[in-house]
Motif scaffolding. Structure first.
Motif, mmCIF file in Angstrom:
data_model
loop_
_atom_site.group_PDB
_atom_site.id
_atom_site.type_symbol
_atom_site.label_atom_id
_atom_site.label_comp_id
_atom_site.label_asym_id
_atom_site.label_seq_id
_atom_site.Cartn_x
_atom_site.Cartn_y
_atom_site.Cartn_z
ATOM 1 N N ILE A 115 -32.150 -24.183 17.113
ATOM 2 C CA ILE A 115 -30.991 -25.292 17.618
ATOM 3 C C ILE A 115 -31.544 -26.246 19.108
ATOM 4 C CG2 ILE A 115 -28.299 -24.590 18.030
ATOM 5 C CD1 ILE A 115 -28.906 -22.049 16.601
ATOM 6 N N TRP A 116 -31.237 -25.826 20.014
ATOM 7 C CA TRP A 116 -31.674 -26.250 21.209
ATOM 8 C C TRP A 116 -32.502 -27.116 20.871
ATOM 9 C CZ3 TRP A 116 -36.418 -26.388 23.656
ATOM 10 C CH2 TRP A 116 -36.691 -27.338 24.926
ATOM 11 N N ALA A 117 -34.015 -26.709 20.528
ATOM 12 C CA ALA A 117 -34.643 -28.156 20.034
ATOM 13 C C ALA A 117 -34.295 -29.263 18.787
ATOM 14 C CB ALA A 117 -35.842 -27.649 19.737
ATOM 15 N N ASP A 118 -33.959 -28.855 18.646
ATOM 16 C CA ASP A 118 -33.075 -29.861 17.370
ATOM 17 C C ASP A 118 -32.326 -30.461 18.214
ATOM 18 O OD1 ASP A 118 -32.441 -30.230 14.616
ATOM 19 O OD2 ASP A 118 -30.516 -30.254 14.541
ATOM 20 N N LYS A 119 -30.920 -30.496 18.930
ATOM 21 C CA LYS A 119 -30.976 -31.069 20.035
ATOM 22 C C LYS A 119 -31.504 -31.920 20.886
ATOM 23 C CE LYS A 119 -26.521 -28.350 19.700
ATOM 24 N NZ LYS A 119 -25.725 -27.826 20.548
ATOM 25 N N ALA A 120 -32.714 -30.934 21.728
ATOM 26 C CA ALA A 120 -33.168 -32.000 22.891
ATOM 27 C C ALA A 120 -34.158 -33.043 22.122
ATOM 28 C CB ALA A 120 -33.934 -30.757 22.977
ATOM 29 N N PHE A 121 -34.683 -32.908 21.206
ATOM 30 C CA PHE A 121 -35.085 -33.449 20.488
ATOM 31 C C PHE A 121 -34.540 -34.811 19.294
ATOM 32 C CE2 PHE A 121 -38.288 -29.790 22.080
ATOM 33 C CZ PHE A 121 -38.504 -31.363 23.104
ATOM 34 N N ALA A 122 -33.097 -34.730 19.298
ATOM 35 C CA ALA A 122 -32.779 -35.423 18.436
ATOM 36 C C ALA A 122 -32.951 -36.517 18.554
ATOM 37 C CB ALA A 122 -31.225 -35.482 18.595
ATOM 38 N N HIS A 123 -33.922 -37.488 19.412
ATOM 39 C CA HIS A 123 -34.480 -38.662 18.782
ATOM 40 C C HIS A 123 -35.335 -39.015 18.355
ATOM 41 C CE1 HIS A 123 -36.271 -37.087 22.704
ATOM 42 N NE2 HIS A 123 -37.284 -37.577 22.872
ATOM 43 N N LEU A 124 -36.581 -37.331 18.289
ATOM 44 C CA LEU A 124 -38.168 -37.502 17.007
ATOM 45 C C LEU A 124 -37.298 -37.746 15.863
ATOM 46 C CD1 LEU A 124 -39.587 -35.460 20.015
ATOM 47 C CD2 LEU A 124 -39.958 -38.538 19.711
ATOM 48 N N ARG A 233 -33.738 -35.406 7.249
ATOM 49 C CA ARG A 233 -32.184 -35.858 6.847
ATOM 50 C C ARG A 233 -31.773 -34.961 8.225
ATOM 51 N NH1 ARG A 233 -30.615 -36.207 0.819
ATOM 52 N NH2 ARG A 233 -31.955 -37.712 -0.414
ATOM 53 N N TYR A 234 -32.047 -33.980 7.846
ATOM 54 C CA TYR A 234 -30.666 -32.881 9.172
ATOM 55 C C TYR A 234 -31.452 -32.250 10.033
ATOM 56 C CZ TYR A 234 -28.319 -33.258 4.635
ATOM 57 O OH TYR A 234 -28.038 -34.183 3.437
ATOM 58 N N GLY A 235 -32.821 -32.232 10.134
ATOM 59 C CA GLY A 235 -33.087 -31.947 11.680
ATOM 60 C C GLY A 235 -33.715 -30.006 11.554
ATOM 61 N N PHE A 236 -33.561 -29.588 12.132
ATOM 62 C CA PHE A 236 -33.867 -27.975 11.969
ATOM 63 C C PHE A 236 -32.615 -26.673 12.428
ATOM 64 C CE2 PHE A 236 -38.022 -30.083 14.065
ATOM 65 C CZ PHE A 236 -38.646 -29.891 13.116
ATOM 66 N N ARG A 237 -31.458 -27.580 12.988
ATOM 67 C CA ARG A 237 -30.783 -26.398 13.496
ATOM 68 C C ARG A 237 -30.463 -25.783 12.224
ATOM 69 N NH1 ARG A 237 -25.634 -29.950 15.720
ATOM 70 N NH2 ARG A 237 -27.226 -30.676 16.548
ATOM 71 N N GLY A 238 -29.999 -25.752 10.340
ATOM 72 C CA GLY A 238 -29.528 -24.687 9.991
ATOM 73 C C GLY A 238 -30.421 -23.652 9.974
ATOM 74 N N PHE A 239 -31.890 -24.122 10.179
ATOM 75 C CA PHE A 239 -32.555 -22.747 9.736
ATOM 76 C C PHE A 239 -32.842 -21.991 11.092
ATOM 77 C CE2 PHE A 239 -34.934 -26.080 7.360
ATOM 78 C CZ PHE A 239 -35.041 -26.105 6.054
ATOM 79 N N GLY A 240 -32.052 -22.810 12.415
ATOM 80 C CA GLY A 240 -31.596 -22.274 13.586
ATOM 81 C C GLY A 240 -30.715 -20.706 13.156
ATOM 82 N N TYR A 241 -30.166 -21.047 12.502
ATOM 83 C CA TYR A 241 -28.792 -20.785 12.107
ATOM 84 C C TYR A 241 -28.863 -19.374 11.424
ATOM 85 C CZ TYR A 241 -25.260 -23.767 14.894
ATOM 86 O OH TYR A 241 -24.871 -24.796 15.993
#
Length: 263
Positions: A115-124, A233-241
């Motif tokens: 979840i942290w990485a999804d925000k920290a690396f949003a630009h990637l 499309r959505y990144g990794f946040r869902g997997f983190g939750y």
């Protein structure tokens, strides 16, 4: 272990091997819930059927595996840290493989990191380095990240993807490199396990391994395409939750007296 057990574990492996949610952790949990005996064969089964899943990478990305020696050298360099560290701590890893509690905490901590990485690396999400841009030094770093996944529940693909993001790779490229690195890593793990048990393996167990590998191969083909689409499309946040919720559920069950340990 029955054929039904082998099929279920093959499905679990195929779905989870390339998602950052820990295939080993899920198979330990599934084996525990189904009451599968904790033996040298069942532990080896959970590793060997991963070979079926990684074969799907060779099928889906066969063009990337055509003679391209720079690509192979980077994969080999990235594989070395895991091979060396794995050999040194193999006994500790074998011990941890039977612990559902270790899996639960790894799922929770790894989920928070995702979840942290999804925000920290949003630009990637779309921008970033590609596999061809990696240096040999970068490959070593990725290998060290992958080695963290020897802890059950951490997720080999998740750890490698995090390593790729810290090196500036875009999310899709980081995910795909984790697929590529799985090929030598899991091939070596499979060979090691086979060498350990081949003298004691029975004909019926060979059939169980073949069934598990075949199911994992088919399911992984679908899972890879699904994962790349979701990440793009959505990144990794869902997997983190998902990891955090699953880890908390397991801990609640353990602390309320439910026996989830492998028998």
């Amino acid at each position: 272990m029955s054929y039904l057990h082998a099929i279920i574990l093959g499905i679990v492996e195929g779905i989870t091997e390339f998602l950052p949610i820990s295939s080993t952790g899920h198979m330990i949990i599934a084996s525990s819930m189904m009451g599968i005996e904790d033996s040298s064969f069942t532990k080896a089964f959970e590793v060997i059927i991963q070979f079926g899943a990684i074969m799907s990478v060779l099928v889906l990305y066969w063009k990337r595996f055509l003679p391209h020696w720079g690509f192979y050298r980077k994969l080999f360099v990235a594989f070395l840290p895991t091979a060396i560290i794995g050999f040194v701590v193999k006994d500790l890893v074998e011990h941890l493989m039977g612990s559902v509690q270790v899996v639960a905490w790894s799922l929770i901590i790894g989920g928070a990191i995702l979840i942290w990485a999804d925000k920290a690396f949003a630009h990637l999400t779309m921008m970033g380095r590609k596999t061809d841009d990696l240096t040999y030094k970068d490959s070593v770093k990725l290998g060290l990240f992958q080695a963290i996944a020897m802890i059950p529940g951490v997720s080999r693909s998740g750890a490698t993807i995090m390593g790729g993001l810290t090196l500036g790779m875009n999310k899709k490229e980081a995910a795909e490199f984790s697929f590529f690195l799985a090929v030598p890593t899991m091939a070596a793990a499979t060979l090691y396990k086979l060498l350990k048990i081949y003298k004691t393996i029975e004909p019926a167990q060979i059939n169980l391994l073949l069934v598990g590998c075949a199911v994992a191969f088919v399911v992984a083909m679908v899972a890879i395409k699904f994962f790349i689409g979701i990440v793009s499309r959505y990144g990794f946040r869902g997997f983190g939750y998902y990891r955090i919720v699953l880890g908390l559920v397991i801990l609640i069950l353990l602390y309320t007296g439910h026996d989830l340990q492998m028998v």
